[in-house]
Design an enzyme around this catalytic site. Sequence first.
Site, PDB file in Angstrom:
ATOM      1  N   ASP A 220      -1.400  -0.631   6.062  1.00 31.54           N
ATOM      2  CA  ASP A 220      -1.588  -0.089   7.408  1.00 31.54           C
ATOM      3  C   ASP A 220      -3.013   0.360   7.695  1.00 31.54           C
ATOM      4  O   ASP A 220      -3.333   0.688   8.826  1.00 31.54           O
ATOM      5  CB  ASP A 220      -0.653   1.105   7.640  1.00 31.54           C
ATOM      6  CG  ASP A 220      -1.150   2.362   6.945  1.00 31.54           C
ATOM      7  OD1 ASP A 220      -1.636   2.243   5.797  1.00 31.54           O
ATOM      8  OD2 ASP A 220      -1.052   3.446   7.526  1.00 31.54           O
TER       9      ASP A 220
ATOM     10  N   ASP B  53      -6.939  -1.815   3.784  1.00 29.96           N
ATOM     11  CA  ASP B  53      -6.002  -2.872   3.404  1.00 29.96           C
ATOM     12  C   ASP B  53      -6.358  -4.218   4.027  1.00 29.96           C
ATOM     13  O   ASP B  53      -5.776  -5.238   3.659  1.00 29.96           O
ATOM     14  CB  ASP B  53      -4.567  -2.501   3.835  1.00 29.96           C
ATOM     15  CG  ASP B  53      -4.082  -1.219   3.186  1.00 29.96           C
ATOM     16  OD1 ASP B  53      -4.341  -1.044   1.980  1.00 29.96           O
ATOM     17  OD2 ASP B  53      -3.469  -0.401   3.869  1.00 29.96           O
TER      18      ASP B  53
ATOM     19  N   ASP C 229       0.857  -1.181   0.000  1.00 31.17           N
ATOM     20  CA  ASP C 229       0.000   0.000   0.000  1.00 31.17           C
ATOM     21  C   ASP C 229       0.894   1.232   0.000  1.00 31.17           C
ATOM     22  O   ASP C 229       2.034   1.178   0.460  1.00 31.17           O
ATOM     23  CB  ASP C 229      -0.896  -0.031   1.245  1.00 31.17           C
ATOM     24  CG  ASP C 229      -1.654   1.268   1.435  1.00 31.17           C
ATOM     25  OD1 ASP C 229      -2.354   1.672   0.490  1.00 31.17           O
ATOM     26  OD2 ASP C 229      -1.518   1.879   2.510  1.00 31.17           O
TER      27      ASP C 229
END
Length: 811
Positions: free
Chosen positions: A699, A703, A498
């Site tokens: 995080d 996600d 990410d």
Amino acid sequence: MERDPVCGMNVDPNTAAAKVEHAGKTYYFCAPGCTKRFQQAPEKYLQPAKTQPAASGLVNLQSSSKSSAAAAAPAKDAEPPKHEASVALAVEEAEHNPISDKPSAEGKQVRYTCPMHPEIVQIGPGTCPICGMALEPMDVFAEVEADPEYDSMRLRFWVSAALSGPLLVLAMFGESLGLHAAPANLHWIELALATPVVLWGGWPFFQRFWASLVNRSPNMFTLIGLGTGAAYLDSVIATVFPQIFPASFRDMQGGAPVYFEAAAVITTLVLLGQVLELRARQRTSGAIRALLNLAPQHAQRISADGSEKGIPLSEVQRGDRLRVRPGERIPVDGTIREGTSAVDESMVTGEPMPVDKVAGDKVIGGTLNASGSFVMEAERVGSETMLAQIVKLVSEAQRSRAPMQRLADKVAAYFVPAVIVTAVLAFLGWMLFGPQPRFAHALVAAVSVLIIACPCALGLATPMSIMVAVGRGAHAGLLVRNAEALETLAKVDTLVVDKTGTLTEGKPQLTGMIVFAGSGFTDDSLLSIAASLERLSEHPLARAVVSAAEEKRLPPAAASEFRSISGRGVEGFVSGKRVVAGTASFLREQGIEIPAEQTADAQQGSSAATPVYVAVEARTVGVILLSDRIKPSTPEAIRALRAEGIRLVMLTGDRRAVAAMVASELGIEEVEAEIQPQQKAEIVIRLRDQGRIVAMAGDGINDAPALAAADVGIAMGTGTDVAIESAGITLLKGDLRGIVRARRLSGATIKNIRQNLAFAFLYNTLGIPIAAGLLYPFFGWLLSPMLASAAMSFSSVSVIANALRLRKSPL
């Protein structure tokens, strides 16, 4: 409940963000921003408050169910909800189950499944008929339900531990402690201590042992039942009828050796393993509960006559018009019909900046309304909402298991029958061909086989290595919550990362300023005047401007007549001058022109940043550029991962221009931008279908599905609790270099496990034939159960000693 005089929201005095004394009365506020505005001009907010109707329906999602219900209580002039409610969303596969207002699963037919055999599904708790593991619920509720299996195992463990401790001391150190009682008397004491442990504490294992025989599915509980049962039964016979044993196996007082401590300690250790496993399973469902708690418990429905009423979320229907106030979470998916706002959608998109919303725009249930009040039309409710779909994705991915978890059962499927056959053959061989007393020799040989084949070494081989590796990882900033993740990480060939909060800092920061020619301003004066105005705003971009000014120690000037336009900008007077800051379109709406050449310069400098235009006295003087910076450790981590041959893929819900800029700086070639959480999980699954072994690093809440869907989920310790709960490994420092360290630890752990398993298999391969009496025809040696027990203990100690070497493994 008290009313916030600034925004009109109901506030619980016990949980209010702040309170202010004014004119002999105490006022309570929902947020620091409201407090600041009130302190600057109290009369501005108190005068109209006398004629405004009280607001209702505030939901405090971060509090307990009781405080949430209290916070959700409507004002006196509104009708209260019929009962207190807490969100309970059952994640179901076969049928839709809407968000319920019931506080628990009581009265529902909750389905349970085996974590290793998902084809096993039943109503209510139980054990798997294939592997004997405790089943886990498929339907997860927002409130933690009592786990009778965990409570039972925990009670059995503590009672067994309390009895096994004295038993072990008595058996191993009785003589050295000065206990000179006759061995026969000591055996009866050991029998009294061991019997509750084995027969009561170990009763669930004997039930599973019996089920494995009935279902013809040998597993680890078959080995445990045989080992502890054989040791206990042999010891009982030796205590009650010692004379049936041959003289060579009895001591000078005529007593036969007993193994009560082995049976009891094995039972206690297995109980400990069950307790730890069940507790770990409870924690994995915490990720889903955290997601469920994002949905508010109530919604404010607007009736046809224009009146508002707080209703439980479960009563929201498609087409309902709902009021959403500042600071509230959006109840369901829908479309804004009236009003404007800035909505924090980071849980879905990963974008750190609130998204401006106007009439006609879509909003997502569970996201946070940062500023502005609006009326929305409900379109997707219950299990149809995006939040419910994210929950379902996480739940399904968590229940899926890697093939490596089936290794123990596959080994047991061959090992257990082989041990039983060997013990039976040994018994028959001694009964038919052995010397007198044949029965005693046969019993000793069969028991020795079963004791020496007790799965201690096999059972300890993997968990001991994992346990030591987890401790080693913790010292290196690696939190390992999933043993399979640690085992798989060394095989990973693709890393999906990410952007926001993983590669970058995850919060907007000042990255540049453009001062227009002829404005008479410098960088510092531009930042100072903008920060003086923005300090009255709660917007994240405003906070970034103020933080930058504070870092440079620029003193703020006095600001007045502050006005904020949701999602557009702010205006007011600073040191007597009218200042406007915000988007280019906002400035034009205020009649302020921005020359074309200045716009081009700003666009060129802000391709990967968010521009905040600043105008003083109706003239644009410059642009402040805010963006999310790349973490200082990220470039080094990317280089190290590339050196190990890892394929890197960046996924983000952020804008393509921003994603392209970050990817270009880091040398990442594969980029997917402007994607939703479901798409992240789909991309991970697609890569796995291509035969790639995929790790996902992220995080945010958005996600979580991808983290759970990957072969290995890696969360940043600086991220959300949901992401951490969904991942098998957490980098406590939020540093991607930890992935490199984790891979090294994974490789060392797998090597250590293989060494342990190899020794355990070699030990059994050599030990079982010797215990059966293979050496007797040649040397006259028959292994006694005592030596078998010693050999079993030695194998366990050897495995533990080898696992402890991981503590010095270089990372």
